[in-house]
Design a protein around this motif. Sequence first.
Motif, PDB file in Angstrom:
ATOM      1  N   SER A   1       0.882  -1.265   0.085  1.00 33.29           N
ATOM      2  CA  SER A   1       0.096  -0.075  -0.060  1.00 33.29           C
ATOM      3  C   SER A   1       0.969   1.089   0.061  1.00 33.29           C
ATOM      4  CB  SER A   1      -0.906  -0.004   1.147  1.00 33.29           C
ATOM      5  OG  SER A   1      -1.641   1.229   1.183  1.00 33.29           O
ATOM      6  N   ARG A   2       0.589   2.276  -1.037  1.00 36.87           N
ATOM      7  CA  ARG A   2       1.287   3.335  -0.952  1.00 36.87           C
ATOM      8  C   ARG A   2       0.632   4.546  -0.976  1.00 36.87           C
ATOM      9  NH1 ARG A   2       1.601   6.310  -5.650  1.00 36.87           N
ATOM     10  NH2 ARG A   2       1.416   4.911  -7.588  1.00 36.87           N
ATOM     11  N   GLY A   3       1.050   5.651  -0.609  1.00 36.41           N
ATOM     12  CA  GLY A   3       0.274   6.989  -0.685  1.00 36.41           C
ATOM     13  C   GLY A   3       0.242   7.468  -2.162  1.00 36.41           C
ATOM     14  N   ALA A   4      -0.459   8.446  -2.390  1.00 38.66           N
ATOM     15  CA  ALA A   4      -0.606   8.887  -3.637  1.00 38.66           C
ATOM     16  C   ALA A   4       0.100  10.244  -3.850  1.00 38.66           C
ATOM     17  CB  ALA A   4      -2.230   9.327  -4.072  1.00 38.66           C
ATOM     18  N   LEU A   5       0.640  10.727  -4.745  1.00 33.96           N
ATOM     19  CA  LEU A   5       1.202  11.877  -4.825  1.00 33.96           C
ATOM     20  C   LEU A   5       0.203  13.025  -5.660  1.00 33.96           C
ATOM     21  CD1 LEU A   5       3.714  14.022  -4.663  1.00 33.96           C
ATOM     22  CD2 LEU A   5       4.769  12.770  -6.634  1.00 33.96           C
ATOM     23  N   VAL A   6      -0.426  13.919  -5.206  1.00 34.84           N
ATOM     24  CA  VAL A   6      -1.341  14.679  -5.926  1.00 34.84           C
ATOM     25  C   VAL A   6      -0.865  16.062  -6.043  1.00 34.84           C
ATOM     26  CG1 VAL A   6      -3.599  15.604  -5.574  1.00 34.84           C
ATOM     27  CG2 VAL A   6      -3.049  13.302  -4.888  1.00 34.84           C
ATOM     28  N   VAL A   7      -0.651  16.744  -7.173  1.00 33.80           N
ATOM     29  CA  VAL A   7      -0.403  17.853  -7.275  1.00 33.80           C
ATOM     30  C   VAL A   7      -1.546  18.966  -7.723  1.00 33.80           C
ATOM     31  CG1 VAL A   7       1.199  19.466  -8.754  1.00 33.80           C
ATOM     32  CG2 VAL A   7       2.003  17.122  -7.929  1.00 33.80           C
ATOM     33  N   LEU A   8      -1.192  20.194  -7.068  1.00 33.60           N
ATOM     34  CA  LEU A   8      -2.301  21.222  -7.537  1.00 33.60           C
ATOM     35  C   LEU A   8      -1.540  22.383  -8.247  1.00 33.60           C
ATOM     36  CD1 LEU A   8      -3.850  20.035  -4.978  1.00 33.60           C
ATOM     37  CD2 LEU A   8      -5.061  22.048  -5.147  1.00 33.60           C
TER      38      LEU A   8
ATOM     39  N   ILE B   1      -0.057  15.971  -0.664  1.00 31.48           N
ATOM     40  CA  ILE B   1      -1.114  16.965  -1.362  1.00 31.48           C
ATOM     41  C   ILE B   1       0.304  17.870  -1.629  1.00 31.48           C
ATOM     42  CG2 ILE B   1      -2.924  18.571  -1.562  1.00 31.48           C
ATOM     43  CD1 ILE B   1      -4.033  15.680  -1.320  1.00 31.48           C
ATOM     44  N   LEU B   2       0.349  18.379  -2.833  1.00 30.73           N
ATOM     45  CA  LEU B   2       1.583  19.051  -3.311  1.00 30.73           C
ATOM     46  C   LEU B   2       0.942  20.689  -3.634  1.00 30.73           C
ATOM     47  CD1 LEU B   2       4.285  19.280  -3.034  1.00 30.73           C
ATOM     48  CD2 LEU B   2       4.531  17.668  -4.980  1.00 30.73           C
ATOM     49  N   ASP B   3       1.301  21.804  -3.303  1.00 26.44           N
ATOM     50  CA  ASP B   3       0.809  22.922  -3.543  1.00 26.44           C
ATOM     51  C   ASP B   3       2.150  23.553  -4.713  1.00 26.44           C
ATOM     52  OD1 ASP B   3       0.381  25.617  -4.263  1.00 26.44           O
ATOM     53  OD2 ASP B   3       0.059  25.908  -1.865  1.00 26.44           O
TER      54      ASP B   3
ATOM     55  N   VAL C   1      -2.524  15.028 -11.614  1.00 25.76           N
ATOM     56  CA  VAL C   1      -2.612  16.896 -11.312  1.00 25.76           C
ATOM     57  C   VAL C   1      -3.588  17.455 -11.616  1.00 25.76           C
ATOM     58  CG1 VAL C   1      -1.252  18.818 -12.677  1.00 25.76           C
ATOM     59  CG2 VAL C   1      -0.022  16.533 -12.596  1.00 25.76           C
ATOM     60  N   LEU C   2      -4.049  18.425 -10.720  1.00 24.81           N
ATOM     61  CA  LEU C   2      -5.094  19.093 -10.836  1.00 24.81           C
ATOM     62  C   LEU C   2      -4.820  20.609 -11.122  1.00 24.81           C
ATOM     63  CD1 LEU C   2      -6.463  17.642  -7.207  1.00 24.81           C
ATOM     64  CD2 LEU C   2      -7.503  17.254  -9.322  1.00 24.81           C
ATOM     65  N   TYR C   3      -5.502  21.118 -12.238  1.00 20.82           N
ATOM     66  CA  TYR C   3      -5.246  22.464 -12.725  1.00 20.82           C
ATOM     67  C   TYR C   3      -6.525  23.141 -12.281  1.00 20.82           C
ATOM     68  CZ  TYR C   3      -3.873  26.445 -15.561  1.00 20.82           C
ATOM     69  OH  TYR C   3      -3.603  27.403 -15.988  1.00 20.82           O
ATOM     70  N   LEU C   4      -6.160  24.293 -11.429  1.00 22.31           N
ATOM     71  CA  LEU C   4      -7.103  24.898 -10.881  1.00 22.31           C
ATOM     72  C   LEU C   4      -7.416  26.303 -12.161  1.00 22.31           C
ATOM     73  CD1 LEU C   4      -7.316  23.397  -8.438  1.00 22.31           C
ATOM     74  CD2 LEU C   4      -7.615  25.464  -7.295  1.00 22.31           C
TER      75      LEU C   4
ATOM     76  N   SER D   1      -1.530  15.445 -21.852  1.00 20.18           N
ATOM     77  CA  SER D   1      -1.573  14.960 -20.444  1.00 20.18           C
ATOM     78  C   SER D   1      -2.915  14.425 -20.060  1.00 20.18           C
ATOM     79  CB  SER D   1      -1.172  16.109 -19.645  1.00 20.18           C
ATOM     80  OG  SER D   1      -2.141  16.887 -19.416  1.00 20.18           O
ATOM     81  N   ASN D   2      -3.027  13.814 -18.974  1.00 21.17           N
ATOM     82  CA  ASN D   2      -4.380  13.522 -18.361  1.00 21.17           C
ATOM     83  C   ASN D   2      -4.593  14.438 -16.900  1.00 21.17           C
ATOM     84  OD1 ASN D   2      -2.449  12.439 -16.723  1.00 21.17           O
ATOM     85  ND2 ASN D   2      -3.267  10.444 -16.806  1.00 21.17           N
ATOM     86  N   TRP D   3      -4.255  15.726 -17.141  1.00 16.65           N
ATOM     87  CA  TRP D   3      -4.528  16.617 -16.003  1.00 16.65           C
ATOM     88  C   TRP D   3      -6.058  16.757 -15.936  1.00 16.65           C
ATOM     89  CZ3 TRP D   3      -0.998  21.719 -16.143  1.00 16.65           C
ATOM     90  CH2 TRP D   3       0.247  21.483 -15.875  1.00 16.65           C
TER      91      TRP D   3
END
Length: 214
Positions: free
Chosen positions: A8-15, A98-100, A133-136, A174-176
Motif C-alpha cells: 500500500s502506498r500513498g498518492a502524490l497529488v499535485v495542484l 498533497i502538493l501545492d 495533477v489538478l489544474y485550477l 497529459s491527463n490533468w
Amino acid sequence: SRDSSSNSRGALVVLEGLDRCGKTTQASRLAQYLEGLGHSVELWRFPDRTTSVGQMISSYLSNESQLDDHTIHLLFSANRWEKRSLMETKLKGGTTIILDRYSYSGVAFSCAKGLNFEWCKAPEVGLLAPDLVLYLNISPKMAAERKGYGSERYEQIEFQNQVVEAYRDLMIGSNWQIVDACQPMEVIEKELQEIVLDCVKKCQNGAPLSDLWS
Ligand code: DGP
Ligand code: NA
Ligand code: NA
C-alpha cells in the motif's frame, strides 16, 4: 488507521495554477478531508522556503535579490530535488502527499520568461511523477482581482498570460484534471474531493511510483 498492507502506498497529488487561483486553500482543505477519512496525509508546497535554497528563492520572489533566469530555474529545481528522497519514503510508507505546486510550475514560470521548454524540463527528469495533477483554471484577469495580488515578483497580468500559454503546452497529451477555479469555494472543494479520493484508493494497491517525465 491507514491500510498497512505491504504494497500500500500513498498518492502524490499535485495542484497547479496561476497565482491566486486558490490552490493553497484547496490543498489544505483536501488534506483535512483525507485526514478526516483516516488516511495518512501530508500537505507540502514548492517552493519550500524553509530550506537554505528555499530562502534564496524567497528573497528572489520578494525582489530582495536579483538572479539570472537560468540560475533561479535551477534553484527551484534543486529545492524539489532536496525533498525527493523524503517524498519517496513517505509515499512508500503509505502517506499521501498533497502538493501545492511542482515541476510544472518550474517549467511554466521559466518558459514564460522565454527559456527553452526542453531546457526547462531537463533538471526535473527523475523527480517522482505525480499520480494526479489538478489544474485550477482561472484567467489572469480574474486572478488579478483577488486579494493580495501583486505582492510578489511574478504577480503581473502580462507575465501570467505567458504562464497560461506555458501551462497549455504542458497540458497537451497529459491527463490533468482541469477544475474551474471561479466556482464557489465549496463547489471546487467537493469536486476535488471526489477526484482525489478515487486516486488515493487506486494508488493503495496500484502501480508503483515512477519518474518524471512519464
Ligand atoms: P507560491 O508560494 O505558490 O505563491 O509560489 C511563489 C511564486 O513562485 C509563484 O509566482 C509561482 C512561482 N514558482 C513556483 N514554483 C516555481 C518554479 O519552479 N520556477 C519558477 N520560475 N517559479 C516558480
Ligand atoms: Na503566489
Ligand atoms: Na508553492
